[in-house]
Design a protein around this motif. Structure first.
Motif, mmCIF file in Angstrom:
data_model
loop_
_atom_site.group_PDB
_atom_site.id
_atom_site.type_symbol
_atom_site.label_atom_id
_atom_site.label_comp_id
_atom_site.label_asym_id
_atom_site.label_seq_id
_atom_site.Cartn_x
_atom_site.Cartn_y
_atom_site.Cartn_z
ATOM 1 N N ALA A 1 39.390 -35.229 -73.056
ATOM 2 C CA ALA A 1 38.225 -35.868 -72.447
ATOM 3 C C ALA A 1 37.278 -34.789 -71.939
ATOM 4 N N VAL A 2 35.987 -35.105 -71.917
ATOM 5 C CA VAL A 2 34.971 -34.121 -71.572
ATOM 6 C C VAL A 2 33.894 -34.760 -70.698
ATOM 7 N N ALA A 3 33.429 -34.010 -69.727
ATOM 8 C CA ALA A 3 32.267 -34.407 -68.928
ATOM 9 C C ALA A 3 31.615 -33.131 -68.419
ATOM 10 N N GLY A 4 30.435 -33.264 -67.909
ATOM 11 C CA GLY A 4 29.738 -32.100 -67.385
ATOM 12 C C GLY A 4 29.100 -32.425 -66.058
ATOM 13 N N PRO A 5 28.326 -31.492 -65.513
ATOM 14 C CA PRO A 5 27.680 -31.746 -64.235
ATOM 15 C C PRO A 5 26.685 -32.899 -64.341
ATOM 16 N N ILE A 6 26.530 -33.608 -63.257
ATOM 17 C CA ILE A 6 25.625 -34.751 -63.183
ATOM 18 C C ILE A 6 24.510 -34.426 -62.202
ATOM 19 N N THR A 7 23.288 -34.687 -62.585
ATOM 20 C CA THR A 7 22.169 -34.571 -61.661
ATOM 21 C C THR A 7 21.715 -35.982 -61.341
ATOM 22 N N ILE A 8 21.731 -36.326 -60.093
ATOM 23 C CA ILE A 8 21.360 -37.672 -59.670
ATOM 24 C C ILE A 8 19.841 -37.759 -59.576
ATOM 25 N N SER A 9 19.285 -38.735 -60.249
ATOM 26 C CA SER A 9 17.839 -38.869 -60.330
ATOM 27 C C SER A 9 17.216 -39.174 -58.970
ATOM 28 N N PRO A 10 16.237 -38.391 -58.554
ATOM 29 C CA PRO A 10 15.560 -38.662 -57.290
ATOM 30 C C PRO A 10 14.626 -39.870 -57.390
ATOM 31 N N SER A 11 14.386 -40.386 -58.591
ATOM 32 C CA SER A 11 13.488 -41.529 -58.745
ATOM 33 C C SER A 11 14.189 -42.875 -58.554
ATOM 34 N N LEU A 12 15.496 -42.858 -58.277
ATOM 35 C CA LEU A 12 16.218 -44.096 -58.024
ATOM 36 C C LEU A 12 15.760 -44.714 -56.703
ATOM 37 N N SER A 13 15.954 -46.010 -56.573
ATOM 38 C CA SER A 13 15.672 -46.670 -55.301
ATOM 39 C C SER A 13 16.625 -46.104 -54.248
ATOM 40 N N SER A 14 16.347 -46.362 -52.990
ATOM 41 C CA SER A 14 17.235 -45.880 -51.921
ATOM 42 C C SER A 14 18.654 -46.370 -52.131
ATOM 43 N N ARG A 15 18.795 -47.616 -52.494
ATOM 44 C CA ARG A 15 20.123 -48.187 -52.749
ATOM 45 C C ARG A 15 20.790 -47.508 -53.949
ATOM 46 N N ASP B 1 37.130 -29.073 -60.548
ATOM 47 C CA ASP B 1 38.493 -29.017 -61.061
ATOM 48 C C ASP B 1 38.508 -29.800 -62.367
ATOM 49 N N PRO B 2 38.727 -29.138 -63.501
ATOM 50 C CA PRO B 2 38.615 -29.825 -64.788
ATOM 51 C C PRO B 2 39.505 -31.056 -64.919
ATOM 52 N N ALA B 3 40.627 -31.110 -64.234
ATOM 53 C CA ALA B 3 41.532 -32.247 -64.386
ATOM 54 C C ALA B 3 41.369 -33.271 -63.270
ATOM 55 N N TRP B 4 40.402 -33.073 -62.390
ATOM 56 C CA TRP B 4 40.260 -33.903 -61.214
ATOM 57 C C TRP B 4 39.777 -35.312 -61.535
ATOM 58 N N GLY B 5 38.885 -35.455 -62.450
ATOM 59 C CA GLY B 5 38.369 -36.764 -62.802
ATOM 60 C C GLY B 5 37.167 -36.646 -63.703
ATOM 61 N N LEU B 6 36.701 -37.788 -64.145
ATOM 62 C CA LEU B 6 35.530 -37.837 -65.012
ATOM 63 C C LEU B 6 34.460 -38.700 -64.358
ATOM 64 N N PRO B 7 33.203 -38.269 -64.416
ATOM 65 C CA PRO B 7 32.135 -39.111 -63.889
ATOM 66 C C PRO B 7 31.886 -40.264 -64.848
ATOM 67 N N GLY B 8 31.907 -41.483 -64.355
ATOM 68 C CA GLY B 8 31.688 -42.634 -65.209
ATOM 69 C C GLY B 8 30.306 -42.667 -65.820
ATOM 70 N N LEU B 9 29.383 -41.923 -65.265
ATOM 71 C CA LEU B 9 28.012 -41.903 -65.737
ATOM 72 C C LEU B 9 27.899 -41.391 -67.164
ATOM 73 N N ALA B 10 28.672 -40.371 -67.493
ATOM 74 C CA ALA B 10 28.613 -39.794 -68.847
ATOM 75 C C ALA B 10 29.882 -38.981 -69.103
ATOM 76 N N PHE B 11 30.660 -39.417 -70.090
ATOM 77 C CA PHE B 11 31.858 -38.683 -70.479
ATOM 78 C C PHE B 11 32.230 -39.060 -71.904
ATOM 79 N N ALA B 12 33.146 -38.317 -72.488
ATOM 80 C CA ALA B 12 33.590 -38.605 -73.849
ATOM 81 C C ALA B 12 35.084 -38.407 -73.947
ATOM 82 N N VAL B 13 35.701 -39.127 -74.870
ATOM 83 C CA VAL B 13 37.136 -39.031 -75.072
ATOM 84 C C VAL B 13 37.462 -38.871 -76.551
#
Length: 150
Positions: A102-116, A136-148
């Protein structure tokens, strides 16, 4: 010298877009993906053929899409994200390493999102940001973007 592998051929990768907000966000995600993937499946709010998907929990949508995909690699991305130009190449390079499941990378959270939306994004994905907690590579995967690898 290490050579970066080419991106998987179109018959090796299915990209599943989990549409949470639809509309312009979905279009931006699909536009970026069109340059990188030929096999794209939309589930959730923007899926025209599955009206119940808008009410189905995201993990269930992901599992249904994974089971339905017939390719060796399946990538998942939410429509609140826009993949970078080298997203697919990065997946390929990571999967070229023996034993990678499984693979994932860093996530940048969009500042244009609503406050919520921003609060939700930070609570779910801050640990995956480039400035977040220790990586930590084995710690978890961000649900936002990952591949298996299937």
């Amino acid at each position: 010298m290490f050579e970066r592998p080419e991106a998987p051929s179109p018959d090796e990768l299915t990209v599943v877009v989990v549409s949470l907000v639809g509309g312009a966000a979905l279009e931006a995600c699909l536009t970026a993906l069109a340059r990188q993937a030929d096999r794209i499946v939309v589930v959730g709010r923007g899926a025209s053929d599955t009206a119940d998907d808008a009410k189905t929990p995201v993990p269930v949508l992901r599992m249904k899409a994974l089971v339905a995909a017939r390719t060796p690699y399946v990538a998942f991305i939410e429509d609140t994200a826009v993949p970078g130009a080298d997203w697919r190449r990065g997946l390929s390079a990571a999967f070229a390493i023996d034993g990678t499941a499984a693979v994932a990378g860093p996530i940048t959270i969009s500042p244009s999102l609503s406050s919520r939306g921003l609060a939700l994004g930070l609570s779910e994905y801050a640990r995956f940001s480039p400035n977040g907690m220790k990586q930590d590579p084995a710690w978890g995967l961000p649900g936002l973007a990952f591949a298996v690898a299937r």
